[in-house]
Design a protein around this motif. Structure first.
Motif, PDB file in Angstrom:
ATOM      1  N   THR A  80       0.900  -1.240   0.072  1.00  5.96           N
ATOM      2  CA  THR A  80       0.028  -0.014   0.007  1.00  5.96           C
ATOM      3  C   THR A  80       0.919   1.299  -0.131  1.00  5.96           C
ATOM      4  OG1 THR A  80      -0.282  -0.104   2.393  1.00  5.96           O
ATOM      5  CG2 THR A  80      -1.980  -1.191   1.127  1.00  5.96           C
ATOM      6  N   ARG A  81       2.115   1.118  -0.010  1.00  5.75           N
ATOM      7  CA  ARG A  81       3.022   2.438  -0.150  1.00  5.75           C
ATOM      8  C   ARG A  81       2.851   3.031  -1.588  1.00  5.75           C
ATOM      9  NH1 ARG A  81       8.658   0.255   2.502  1.00  5.75           N
ATOM     10  NH2 ARG A  81       7.714   0.444   4.385  1.00  5.75           N
ATOM     11  N   PRO A  82       2.682   4.465  -1.562  1.00  3.08           N
ATOM     12  CA  PRO A  82       2.521   5.065  -2.814  1.00  3.08           C
ATOM     13  C   PRO A  82       3.759   4.615  -3.766  1.00  3.08           C
ATOM     14  CG  PRO A  82       2.749   6.411  -1.037  1.00  3.08           C
ATOM     15  CD  PRO A  82       3.066   5.180  -0.382  1.00  3.08           C
ATOM     16  N   ARG A  83       4.892   4.253  -3.348  1.00  3.30           N
ATOM     17  CA  ARG A  83       5.896   3.866  -4.451  1.00  3.30           C
ATOM     18  C   ARG A  83       6.357   2.411  -3.614  1.00  3.30           C
ATOM     19  NH1 ARG A  83      10.839   7.190  -6.831  1.00  3.30           N
ATOM     20  NH2 ARG A  83      11.618   5.589  -8.102  1.00  3.30           N
ATOM     21  N   ILE A  84       6.297   1.646  -4.513  1.00  2.20           N
ATOM     22  CA  ILE A  84       6.784   0.239  -4.091  1.00  2.20           C
ATOM     23  C   ILE A  84       8.432   0.199  -3.882  1.00  2.20           C
ATOM     24  CG2 ILE A  84       7.058  -2.238  -4.302  1.00  2.20           C
ATOM     25  CD1 ILE A  84       4.057  -1.940  -5.291  1.00  2.20           C
ATOM     26  N   ASN A  85       9.091   0.024  -2.716  1.00  2.00           N
ATOM     27  CA  ASN A  85      10.358   0.006  -2.668  1.00  2.00           C
ATOM     28  C   ASN A  85      10.700  -1.388  -2.109  1.00  2.00           C
ATOM     29  OD1 ASN A  85      13.083   0.765  -2.970  1.00  2.00           O
ATOM     30  ND2 ASN A  85      13.106   2.170  -1.382  1.00  2.00           N
ATOM     31  N   ILE A  86      11.055  -2.360  -2.923  1.00  2.00           N
ATOM     32  CA  ILE A  86      11.480  -3.582  -2.428  1.00  2.00           C
ATOM     33  C   ILE A  86      12.447  -4.185  -3.254  1.00  2.00           C
ATOM     34  CG2 ILE A  86       8.942  -4.257  -1.603  1.00  2.00           C
ATOM     35  CD1 ILE A  86       8.842  -5.928  -4.113  1.00  2.00           C
ATOM     36  N   THR A  87      13.236  -5.214  -2.224  1.00  2.00           N
ATOM     37  CA  THR A  87      14.359  -5.699  -3.016  1.00  2.00           C
ATOM     38  C   THR A  87      14.381  -7.183  -2.713  1.00  2.00           C
ATOM     39  OG1 THR A  87      15.597  -5.184  -0.929  1.00  2.00           O
ATOM     40  CG2 THR A  87      16.112  -3.811  -2.546  1.00  2.00           C
ATOM     41  N   PRO A  88      13.456  -7.786  -3.972  1.00  2.00           N
ATOM     42  CA  PRO A  88      13.424  -9.249  -3.549  1.00  2.00           C
ATOM     43  C   PRO A  88      14.671  -9.914  -3.919  1.00  2.00           C
ATOM     44  CG  PRO A  88      12.554  -8.623  -5.761  1.00  2.00           C
ATOM     45  CD  PRO A  88      13.062  -7.176  -4.807  1.00  2.00           C
ATOM     46  N   GLY A  89      14.626 -11.100  -3.264  1.00  2.43           N
ATOM     47  CA  GLY A  89      15.980 -11.903  -3.341  1.00  2.43           C
ATOM     48  C   GLY A  89      15.748 -13.373  -2.836  1.00  2.43           C
TER      49      GLY A  89
END
Length: 159
Positions: A80-89
């Protein structure tokens, strides 16, 4: 454990025959009487008292529900963040569980919690390779969940 459950059910049915009343309340009172009999005779039974294992299973289920809820909150916050800032790994996670049942149960519980998926289990069954949605946050959450799950699984499978 299955034999103790059958014995307890048999005592409940015999109790209904002796009371000459076929009702749920009579069966339940006979079942409680059977629990008392099995508890008194637990020293002579080859396995531990089955109510202890049943309570450990309920505790494992409650731990899973709590971890499911907290990890769902984590995923909802990320999405739900306005800008998705994830680091999948993918990261590795070591376990101290032994046996196919314990390893499989831990892998399933970790996979069912949102944000992480067990991709592979090593050949010696001591390492899990887990894909996480967000490495910094999810790996800490998975490590925390793993510790709780391992403790609860040991209570269920070991005496």
């Amino acid at each position: 454990m299955p034999m103790q459950v059958l014995i307890n059910l048999l005592i409940g049915v015999i109790w209904m025959f002796l009371q000459d009343d076929w009702s749920v309340l009579t069966f339940f009172s006979g079942y409680l009487f059977g629990l008392l009999v099995l508890f008194i005779l637990r020293r002579y039974l080859p396995t531990k008292f089955y109510l202890v294992t049943l309570l450990a299973i309920v505790r494992l289920f409650l731990v899973f529900i709590i971890e499911l809820f907290t990890s769902s909150i984590l995923v909802i916050r990320q999405v739900t963040r306005p800008r998705i800032n994830i680091t999948p790994g993918i990261f590795t996670l070591e376990t101290e569980l032994e046996g196919d049942l314990e390893i499989t149960l831990l892998a399933l519980l970790l996979t069912l919690t949102p944000g992480s998926v067990v991709v592979e289990v090593s050949s010696n069954s001591k390492k899990f390779y887990i894909h996480a949605m967000d490495i910094p946050e999810s790996s800490d959450a998975v490590l925390h969940s793993k510790n709780k799950f391992e403790k609860a699984i040991k209570r269920v499978t070991r005496s």
